[in-house]
Design a protein around this motif. Structure first.
Motif, PDB file in Angstrom:
ATOM      1  N   MET A  92       4.218   1.093   1.268  1.00 45.04           N
ATOM      2  CA  MET A  92       3.118   0.343   1.857  1.00 45.04           C
ATOM      3  C   MET A  92       1.947   0.226   0.875  1.00 45.04           C
ATOM      4  N   VAL A  93       1.585   1.339   0.235  1.00 48.00           N
ATOM      5  CA  VAL A  93       0.457   1.343  -0.704  1.00 48.00           C
ATOM      6  C   VAL A  93       0.779   0.504  -1.932  1.00 48.00           C
ATOM      7  N   ARG A  94       2.023   0.570  -2.387  1.00 44.07           N
ATOM      8  CA  ARG A  94       2.424  -0.226  -3.555  1.00 44.07           C
ATOM      9  C   ARG A  94       2.311  -1.723  -3.266  1.00 44.07           C
ATOM     10  N   CYS A  95       2.602  -2.119  -2.027  1.00 45.95           N
ATOM     11  CA  CYS A  95       2.476  -3.527  -1.656  1.00 45.95           C
ATOM     12  C   CYS A  95       1.013  -3.955  -1.617  1.00 45.95           C
ATOM     13  N   LEU A  96       0.152  -3.035  -1.189  1.00 47.47           N
ATOM     14  CA  LEU A  96      -1.274  -3.342  -1.093  1.00 47.47           C
ATOM     15  C   LEU A  96      -1.979  -3.259  -2.442  1.00 47.47           C
ATOM     16  N   ARG A  97      -1.431  -2.458  -3.364  1.00 46.77           N
ATOM     17  CA  ARG A  97      -2.057  -2.258  -4.675  1.00 46.77           C
ATOM     18  C   ARG A  97      -1.027  -2.489  -5.786  1.00 46.77           C
ATOM     19  N   PRO A  98      -0.478  -3.681  -5.879  1.00 48.63           N
ATOM     20  CA  PRO A  98       0.564  -3.933  -6.898  1.00 48.63           C
ATOM     21  C   PRO A  98       0.006  -3.795  -8.309  1.00 48.63           C
ATOM     22  N   GLY A  99       0.810  -3.169  -9.169  1.00 50.82           N
ATOM     23  CA  GLY A  99       0.408  -3.031 -10.565  1.00 50.82           C
ATOM     24  C   GLY A  99      -0.427  -1.805 -10.858  1.00 50.82           C
ATOM     25  N   LYS A 100      -0.874  -1.097  -9.821  1.00 56.96           N
ATOM     26  CA  LYS A 100      -1.661   0.114 -10.049  1.00 56.96           C
ATOM     27  C   LYS A 100      -0.739   1.260 -10.477  1.00 56.96           C
ATOM     28  N   PRO A 101      -1.214   2.144 -11.367  1.00 55.68           N
ATOM     29  CA  PRO A 101      -0.391   3.283 -11.782  1.00 55.68           C
ATOM     30  C   PRO A 101       0.026   4.142 -10.593  1.00 55.68           C
ATOM     31  N   PHE A 102       1.213   4.720 -10.699  1.00 52.37           N
ATOM     32  CA  PHE A 102       1.771   5.522  -9.607  1.00 52.37           C
ATOM     33  C   PHE A 102       0.814   6.643  -9.191  1.00 52.37           C
ATOM     34  N   TYR A 103       0.263   7.374 -10.165  1.00 53.42           N
ATOM     35  CA  TYR A 103      -0.558   8.532  -9.820  1.00 53.42           C
ATOM     36  C   TYR A 103      -1.846   8.130  -9.098  1.00 53.42           C
ATOM     37  N   LEU A 104      -2.346   6.913  -9.344  1.00 54.10           N
ATOM     38  CA  LEU A 104      -3.533   6.431  -8.627  1.00 54.10           C
ATOM     39  C   LEU A 104      -3.177   6.034  -7.194  1.00 54.10           C
ATOM     40  N   ASN A 105      -2.009   5.421  -7.029  1.00 58.15           N
ATOM     41  CA  ASN A 105      -1.557   5.094  -5.670  1.00 58.15           C
ATOM     42  C   ASN A 105      -1.319   6.344  -4.841  1.00 58.15           C
ATOM     43  N   GLU A 106      -0.922   7.426  -5.497  1.00 58.92           N
ATOM     44  CA  GLU A 106      -0.674   8.672  -4.773  1.00 58.92           C
ATOM     45  C   GLU A 106      -1.947   9.210  -4.120  1.00 58.92           C
ATOM     46  N   THR A 107      -3.115   8.885  -4.687  1.00 61.31           N
ATOM     47  CA  THR A 107      -4.368   9.343  -4.054  1.00 61.31           C
ATOM     48  C   THR A 107      -4.557   8.678  -2.695  1.00 61.31           C
ATOM     49  N   ILE A 108      -4.144   7.420  -2.562  1.00 61.32           N
ATOM     50  CA  ILE A 108      -4.229   6.722  -1.282  1.00 61.32           C
ATOM     51  C   ILE A 108      -3.206   7.283  -0.304  1.00 61.32           C
ATOM     52  N   VAL A 109      -1.982   7.498  -0.805  1.00 64.21           N
ATOM     53  CA  VAL A 109      -0.936   8.097   0.035  1.00 64.21           C
ATOM     54  C   VAL A 109      -1.406   9.453   0.556  1.00 64.21           C
ATOM     55  N   ALA A 110      -2.043  10.236  -0.296  1.00 65.26           N
ATOM     56  CA  ALA A 110      -2.510  11.570   0.092  1.00 65.26           C
ATOM     57  C   ALA A 110      -3.561  11.503   1.191  1.00 65.26           C
ATOM     58  N   ARG A 111      -4.468  10.557   1.104  1.00 64.72           N
ATOM     59  CA  ARG A 111      -5.501  10.437   2.138  1.00 64.72           C
ATOM     60  C   ARG A 111      -4.894  10.130   3.503  1.00 64.72           C
ATOM     61  N   ILE A 112      -3.937   9.209   3.503  1.00 59.64           N
ATOM     62  CA  ILE A 112      -3.282   8.859   4.775  1.00 59.64           C
ATOM     63  C   ILE A 112      -2.489  10.051   5.301  1.00 59.64           C
ATOM     64  N   LEU A 113      -1.760  10.711   4.400  1.00 58.28           N
ATOM     65  CA  LEU A 113      -0.934  11.852   4.803  1.00 58.28           C
ATOM     66  C   LEU A 113      -1.789  12.986   5.338  1.00 58.28           C
ATOM     67  N   ASN A 114      -2.956  13.199   4.752  1.00 59.74           N
ATOM     68  CA  ASN A 114      -3.867  14.234   5.243  1.00 59.74           C
ATOM     69  C   ASN A 114      -4.273  13.967   6.677  1.00 59.74           C
ATOM     70  N   VAL A 115      -4.516  12.714   7.008  1.00 65.36           N
ATOM     71  CA  VAL A 115      -4.899  12.350   8.372  1.00 65.36           C
ATOM     72  C   VAL A 115      -3.732  12.566   9.331  1.00 65.36           C
ATOM     73  N   LEU A 116      -2.556  12.087   8.923  1.00 65.59           N
ATOM     74  CA  LEU A 116      -1.379  12.170   9.791  1.00 65.59           C
ATOM     75  C   LEU A 116      -0.926  13.613  10.035  1.00 65.59           C
ATOM     76  N   THR A 117      -1.193  14.512   9.092  1.00 67.48           N
ATOM     77  CA  THR A 117      -0.772  15.920   9.238  1.00 67.48           C
ATOM     78  C   THR A 117      -1.951  16.834   9.569  1.00 67.48           C
ATOM     79  N   PHE A 118      -3.069  16.232   9.945  1.00 67.04           N
ATOM     80  CA  PHE A 118      -4.263  17.001  10.338  1.00 67.04           C
ATOM     81  C   PHE A 118      -4.725  17.963   9.254  1.00 67.04           C
TER      82      PHE A 118
END
Length: 390
Positions: A92-118
């Motif tokens: 999902m994040v890769r579709c929203l941020r195409p071309g961004k480095p993987f490690y930068l996209n992981e910061t967005i994934v982490a924020r969402i995951l933090n919310v979903l796992t409290f």
């Protein structure tokens, strides 16, 4: 994985992460590392035992590998549901941020995951292997520390650390990412030329895999020359023919030594090159399917091109002779140019074999290669683990 197993995995991971008491350390690894007799990850077993013996709380999560034949670890939480969620978020994040480095996209994934796992995936220490989720863990808890465990041989400018330009990868520059090595030899090899970036983040934890090694190999009544062959589809036919020719040249020299030779194929040999003519040409040569431990106990000399089995034989004090010719000189051999293998660089194989037939010589060379091995595979350092990781 069927629906029933997935639901069970989802419930187990939810119950232990969201509702269970928070632990200090999170261990995370892929299923294909379950290589011990008990179906566990041998690279983590000693560290987990250290935690248990010293009252250090931890969680152990196993990332699924649906293509492996390795079993599921009975001591680990099955991370199937968590892993699928992470894959979905990444897409999902890769579709929203195409071309961004993987490690930068992981910061967005982490924020969402933090919310979903409290926020229940926030640990002060993360220990991983083969780079599994390192960037995600660093983003989940910017104040935490991630420790990456060595899992195979490593060397200067290894591609997992450095780009083609020889510079440390951007994702590996995070000051909270640390690396655990089996021995000082490996650590020095990797950080050479990058000391300012890596010296303070690289540590020798020792080789954590328990061994039944008896130390130095005893002298044997029956001794063979054992060749670890590397004929696989990884090489093209001209390369296979070159290595076959090196093998033949060695066997020609061994005619006069009166020793029996055993050839052990690589597990992925798959008949990529025909060597039946070798058995017809040399009557003192035969193929073996014996396991390495059983072979080591009756080996006078191990021979290979550059197989890492040289380390396994050295662990038992058995010397290795590395094949070479003018097209593939020893100056380019990984074991000499990178690891400083201490013997036989200038010798012919027949001379080496005749030397080793003298018991005193065999024992002396055994001690040399065992000392060399321990530079790369030092004993597991539990004291270091307790005081520097946990």
């Amino acid at each position: 994985m069927n629906i029933r197993d997935f639901i069970k995995s989802f419930w187990d991971i939810t119950r232990h992460i969201v509702f269970a008491r928070r632990a200090k350390v999170l261990f995370y690894y892929p299923q294909h590392f379950n290589r011990s007799a008990k179906g566990t990850n041998p690279f983590f077993d000693a560290l987990l035992e250290t935690c248990e013996n010293n009252g250090i709380s931890y969680k152990l999560i196993e990332e699924p590998d649906w293509g492996t034949d390795k079993p599921r670890n009975p001591k680990a939480l099955k991370g199937d549901a968590l892993y699928l969620l992470i894959l979905l978020l990444r897409k999902m994040v890769r579709c929203l941020r195409p071309g961004k480095p993987f490690y930068l996209n992981e910061t967005i994934v982490a924020r969402i995951l933090n919310v979903l796992t409290f926020g229940r995936l926030l640990y002060s220490k993360y220990i991983s292997i083969s780079g599994s989720l390192n960037e995600l863990f660093l983003a989940l808890n910017p104040k935490g520390q991630v420790f990456e465990m060595q899992h195979g041989i490593v060397y200067h400018n290894i591609i997992s650390f450095f780009g083609k330009d020889g510079r440390l990868k951007e994702a590996y520059k995070n000051p909270n990412l640390h690396f655990l090595f089996w021995g000082e030899g490996y650590r020095q090899s990797v950080i050479r030329g990058h000391e300012s970036e890596l010296e303070h983040r690289t540590h020798v934890i020792g080789y954590p895999v328990k061994s039944d090694s008896a130390g130095i190999a005893p002298t044997h009544q029956e001794k063979y020359i054992v060749f670890s062959l590397q004929f696989t589809a990884d090489w093209d036919m001209p390369m296979l023919e070159q290595v076959k020719q090196m093998l033949i040249e060695c066997l020609e020299q061994l005619r006069t030594t009166g020793t029996q030779v055993l050839l052990k194929h690589h597990p992925r040999y798959n008949n990529v090159i025909d060597i039946r003519d070798i058995y017809q040409r040399f009557d003192f040569v035969q193929e073996t399917k014996e396991s390495l431990p059983s072979l080591i106990n009756k080996t006078l000399l191990h021979v290979t091109y550059f197989s890492t089995t040289a380390f396994e034989f050295a662990a038992e004090g058995v010397p290795t002779f590395f094949m070479s010719n003018r097209n593939f000189p020893l100056n380019n051999n990984l074991f000499y140019c990178e690891y400083g293998y201490p013997i036989y660089r200038e010798n012919k194989i027949a001379y080496v074999v005749n030397e080793l037939k003298q018991p005193n010589n065999f024992n002396a060379y055994s001690r040399i290669v065992l000392d060399w091995y321990q530079k790369y595979y030092s004993p597991y350092n539990e004291f270091f683990s307790i005081n520097n990781i946990y």
